[in-house]
Motif scaffolding. Sequence first.
Motif, PDB file in Angstrom:
ATOM      1  N   UNK A   2      21.157 -46.337  11.702  1.00 44.51           N
ATOM      2  CA  UNK A   2      19.808 -46.892  11.825  1.00 44.51           C
ATOM      3  C   UNK A   2      19.034 -46.209  12.953  1.00 44.51           C
ATOM      4  N   UNK A   3      19.729 -45.750  13.977  1.00 40.93           N
ATOM      5  CA  UNK A   3      19.058 -45.068  15.082  1.00 40.93           C
ATOM      6  C   UNK A   3      18.412 -43.768  14.610  1.00 40.93           C
ATOM      7  N   UNK A   4      19.063 -43.088  13.663  1.00 37.11           N
ATOM      8  CA  UNK A   4      18.504 -41.863  13.100  1.00 37.11           C
ATOM      9  C   UNK A   4      17.215 -42.135  12.345  1.00 37.11           C
ATOM     10  N   UNK A   7      14.467 -42.782  14.885  1.00 36.58           N
ATOM     11  CA  UNK A   7      14.023 -41.522  15.471  1.00 36.58           C
ATOM     12  C   UNK A   7      13.150 -40.744  14.490  1.00 36.58           C
ATOM     13  N   UNK A   8      13.536 -40.721  13.218  1.00 40.04           N
ATOM     14  CA  UNK A   8      12.737 -40.052  12.198  1.00 40.04           C
ATOM     15  C   UNK A   8      11.375 -40.726  12.039  1.00 40.04           C
ATOM     16  N   UNK A   9      11.351 -42.041  12.064  1.00 37.18           N
ATOM     17  CA  UNK A   9      10.094 -42.786  11.962  1.00 37.18           C
ATOM     18  C   UNK A   9       9.179 -42.472  13.148  1.00 37.18           C
ATOM     19  N   UNK A  10       9.734 -42.458  14.331  1.00 35.83           N
ATOM     20  CA  UNK A  10       8.927 -42.149  15.522  1.00 35.83           C
ATOM     21  C   UNK A  10       8.392 -40.725  15.446  1.00 35.83           C
ATOM     22  N   UNK A  11       9.224 -39.782  14.999  1.00 33.07           N
ATOM     23  CA  UNK A  11       8.774 -38.396  14.854  1.00 33.07           C
ATOM     24  C   UNK A  11       7.630 -38.295  13.856  1.00 33.07           C
TER      25      UNK A  11
END
Length: 96
Positions: A2-4, A7-11
């Motif tokens: 879920x952390x990935x 991070x993808x969403x924030x990017x």
Amino acid sequence: MIEGFVALYIFMLAAFTGYEVISKVPVILHTPLMSGSNFIHGIVLVGTMVALGHAATPLEQLIGFVAVILAAGNAVGGYVVTERMLEMFKTSKGDK
């Protein structure tokens, strides 16, 4: 896992926001903003050097070295482009 995704969403959110902000900048402000972004690239260069200093394995050192080279090229290239843009605004000696 879920952390990935976070991070993808924030990017993706940062990329979209950056595109929207930059697309609204008038042409006359591009040169001053380029100088400001060069300052940020200098900070990125310092960050890559710190990360390289903390690298433990040869793979981390290789990735850090490549990051330092790319960050340095980005910073230097930004200053070169800014200098060329500023040259366009200078008047020639015969045009007074």
